[in-house]
Design an enzyme around this catalytic site. Structure first.
Site: not given
Ligand code: 26W
Length: 813
Positions: A357, A545-546, A551, A653, A657
């Site tokens: 992701h 969003k975050r 971003k 995503t 929405k």
């Molecule tokens: C370990 C720290 C950490 C925590 C969370 C690293 C990475 C993440 C996630 C993978 C980040 C995340 O939420 N990625 C998002 O995933 C969504 C669902 O596929 C995508 O739509 C977003 O673009 C992507 O940033």
């Protein structure tokens, strides 16, 4: 269920009495929530029981979606919707003088996730159940979910999220299904009866207790299971207790139970803490143990039966956070079930599949070897063996190419590389949008794609249109159904039938009216929350969003500052009134993101009260972005800001929405924006900025100098200078870090490079909005072509292409 609203009213009032011994008049709104939810849960329980029974009898393959995060939001409304009883309940309650919306609002959001990844998992659960697929979730029951964000004096403050305070009606504790998870200690290998046996000693064990949450399918009788694991212990230090050292007696208990106490609020930014690794192993081990136990009951418990586990079980890992599933399944199959290494390896690889992701280099997980070895000695042994065998296979193919082998190893430079472990240990690796999957294949994991050419694929994300359109925007849903019938609810691609109404003035007026109602609802929330009146005739422009550098909320904010400068200089500037709405959380340790929040709030303070501006633009930061707040904001949006640096946003995503709710995207060619553009066509989206290819080329070959952008455009220079020249009513160094991120690190995210393109795109948007006929046509086309982004499509692609599972129709009795 309820044949009539009369029957519902009777059941509901009786439930209030039996639960609380109270009449309707005596009960609080919270009591009413509990009564209604309990009533609904009982209906669900029957279906749940039958689903489990029929799954066992059918012996069909099941998929388990392993995720550190499930961002569910509230469940009462979506359960009513999927059961098809929203209206009968709403009308029944109305007769009793109760508003369903107010009852639903009592529920605490289950905020067991950070953002995109966690919400995607929740959408997938909804789609799996609604497509009648035997698919279940496995995760952690965090005692505290995503922190609650407050904005105080423009700064983010974090408060703990005590979502379980009033209990959680949807969960069932299954104490009898608890399993043990072992940490620390030492492992030695011993020859026993001609077999090498691993003996684990001096470990600490934690009891993993499952809490099951039903996942209700729409228009069918399927109820799947989300199993969330909680860390508990029976351990009690009686000797300390009897010596009167009560603190010591409970200390170890608390330390073991800490495992499931908190969700790490990091998104795309790993903290590398031991407790997080502990959480990962905790739920992976518990989940796999319980799956294997169930498999043995249904399909046999001999080693030969277990060697075929991939025929009946698929395990999907949501990013690398559950990647320990690879060595843990190996351990269970070898150490507990007696399979050989080769048998265990084949079964493991064929069972597990992995989704990536994120490609932000800093977000790719790696754990220090020492940490893994100490906390999970058996896992480390297996990883080391996997690594040796994998490197030997690489050597076969690329003998002498040490650099490549080091770059692909599971263990190198003192770290275990979780993405490598996940790729090697699975049969499928997918990205979440076309462009992202291509970057994975051709850049980030190119070596692996060459070695395993058939393993990589794309599954573009989707969102559940049931929650994000039908439930969040009931007025729009009603209008759509009136125009094209209700087929779109089961077959979201039928939304395309709306296309022929795009230029129908009467339909346009009704679309506009619905948007206006939603804007009013949001405006009154803004008024209540921050005491600001916003103009519902202004453009509602949303970036929710975050908060993250990539971003580029900063690009949006700098453009607002530029607009402000121009309005001050030229009060006659012709622009449509606009309300810029921001919402989102910053990771607790992410300093720059926190300053960006302060910057946006500072702009709000300056602009909203400047009499020269006279309300023509306003800036709003809504605190505590969550699933429930998103359900309020998104239906009210005219404009969707999707402006990440191209190549950085894996999919997004929120973009889906918002389009589904008729917002027009202004965005870069990044993530799923590209596919949104392909669906709606160039005329229904506003695109600007560098392409992913251009960005990647700058990173590789250089050629961008931020000073060129800065000196080459007086508007850019002015807003950048205003960050630090005392123009804003904050201490002069307040925004040094933002200034630094642009000017001192050569603008890593190309904010200034894309600024002019963005400003031009905003001007174009403004012009388009002036022609309301043209604008409404764009809004309608966005809704019409959003069907592709329903998670039903995504999940069925996973089911067919990766999991190889088929629907199991659950019979009513
Ligand atoms: C370990 C720290 C950490 C925590 C969370 C690293 C990475 C993440 C996630 C993978 C980040 C995340 O939420 N990625 C998002 O995933 C969504 C669902 O596929 C995508 O739509 C977003 O673009 C992507 O940033």
């Amino acid at each position: 269920m309820f044949a009539s609203k009369e029957q519902f009213k009777e059941a509901f009032t009786e439930k209030l009495q039996t639960l609380f011994g109270q009449s309707l008049d005596e009960s609080s709104i919270a009591d009413k929530y509990v009564a209604l939810s309990t009533l609904i849960r009982e209906i669900i329980s029957k279906r749940w029981y039958r689903s489990n029974q029929q799954y066992s009898l059918s012996k069909e393959k099941q998929v388990y979606y392993f995720s550190m995060e499930f961002l569910l939001g509230r469940l009462l409304g979506s359960n009513l919707f999927n059961l098809g009883i929203t209206e009968v309940c709403r009308q029944g309650l109305k007769d009793l003088g109760i508003e369903l919306d107010e009852v639903e609002a009592v529920e605490h959001d289950a905020g067991l996730g950070n953002g995109g990844l966690g919400r995607l998992a929740a959408c997938f659960l909804d789609s799996m159940a609604s497509l009648q697929l035997p698919g279940h979730g496995t995760g952690i029951r965090y005692r505290h979910g995503m922190f609650e964000q407050k904005i105080v004096d423009g700064y983010q403050i974090e408060l703990p999220d005590n979502w379980l305070r009033d209990g959680y009606v949807w969960e069932t504790r299954k104490a009898d299904r608890a399993v043990t998870v072992k940490f620390g200690g030492t492992v030695r290998l011993e020859q026993q009866a001609g077999r090498l046996v691993a003996i684990h000693e001096n470990y600490e064990s934690v009891l993993a207790v499952p809490y099951d949450v039903p996942v209700v399918g729409a228009n069918c009788h399927t109820v799947n299971t989300l199993r969330l694991w909680s860390a508990e212990t029976n351990h009690f230090d009686f000797s300390s207790f009897s010596k009167g050292d009560f603190l010591k007696a409970v200390e170890q208990k608390y330390s073991l139970e800490a495992t499931s106490q908190i969700l790490y609020p990091d998104d795309n930014y790993p903290e590398g803490k031991t407790l997080r690794l502990k959480q990962q192993y905790f739920f992976v081990s518990a989940g796999l143990q319980s799956i294997v136990r169930r498999y043995k009951r249904t399909h046999g418990s001999k080693p030969a039966d277990l060697a075929r586990i991939h025929k009946k079980i698929a395990i999907h890992i949501n990013d690398t956070h559950p990647a320990l599933a690879v060595p843990e399944l190996m351990r269970i199959l070898m150490d507990e079930e007696g399979l050989s290494w080769d048998q265990a390896w084949e079964a493991t690889r064929k069972t597990i599949s992995y989704t990536n992701h994120t490609i932000l280099p800093e977000a790719l997980e790696k754990w220090p070897v020492e940490m893994v070895k100490t906390l999970l000695p058996r896992m480390y042994m297996i990883i080391e063996e996997l690594n040796e065998r994998f490197c030997a296979a690489l050597w076969e193919k690329y003998s002498g190419d040490w650099e490549r082998i080091r770059a692909m190893a599971l263990v190198s430079d003192g770290y275990v590389h979780m993405a490598h472990l996940a790729v090697v240990g699975s049969h499928s690796v997918n990205g979440v949008a076309e462009v992202h999957s291509n970057i994975l294949k051709n850049e980030v994991l190119a070596n692996f794609n060459r070695f395993y050419p058939l393993r990589f694929n794309n599954k573009t994300n989707g969102v559940t249109h049931r929650r994000w359109l039908a439930k969040a925007n009931p007025k729009l849903a009603e209008l759509i159904t009136e125009a094209i019938g209700e087929g779109w609810l089961a077959q979201p691609h039928e939304l395309a039938k709306l296309h022929r109404y795009a230029h129908d003035p009467a339909f346009q007026n009704r679309i506009k009216f619905v948007k206006q109602c939603n804007k009013k609802r949001l405006a009154s929330y803004i008024q209540d929350k921050i005491g600001l009146a916003v103009d519902t005739n202004s453009i509602f422009d949303v970036q929710a969003k975050r908060i993250h550098a990539y971003k580029r909320q900063i690009l949006n904010a700098l453009h607002i500052l530029d607009l402000y400068n121009r309005l001050k200089a030229d009060p006659g500037l012709a622009i449509e009134p606009r309300t810029f709405i921001f919402s989102g959380k910053a990771a607790t340790g992410y300093y720059l993101a926190k300053r960006i929040i302060k910057f946006i709030n500072t702009l709000a303070q300056v602009i909203n009260h400047d009499p020269d501006i006279d309300g023509r633009i306003k800036v709003v930061f809504l605190e505590n972005y969550s699933v429930s707040l998103a359900e309020l904001i998104i239906p009210a949006a005219d404009v969707s800001e999707q402006i990440s640096t191209a190549s950085k946003e894996a999919s997004g995503t929120g973009n889906m929405k918002l389009m589904m709710n008729g917002a027009v995207t202004i965005g870069t060619l990044d993530g799923a924006n590209i596919e949104i553009k392909d669906e709606v066509g160039d005329d229904n989206i506003i695109i600007f900025g560098l392409t992913a290819e251009q960005v990647l080329n700058y990173y590789k070959y250089g050629g961008y100098n931020v000073l060129d952008a800065y000196h080459g455009n007086s508007r850019i220079k002015l807003v950048v200078d205003q960050l630090i020249n005392g123009f804003l009513p904050v201490s002069q160094d307040e925004f040094d870090s933002i200034h630094h991120s642009l000017m001192r690190t050569n603008d890593e995210y190309f904010v200034l490079k894309d600024f002019a393109g963005y400003a031009a795109a905003q001007a174009k948007l403004n012009k388009l909005y002036c022609d309301q006929r043209a604008w409404q046509a764009m809004a309608i086309n966005n809704i019409a072509f959003s069907g592709r982004f329903a998670s039903d499509r995504t999940v069925s692609e996973y089911a067919i292409g990766i999991w190889k599972i088929k629907p199991v129709v659950i019979r009513e009795n």
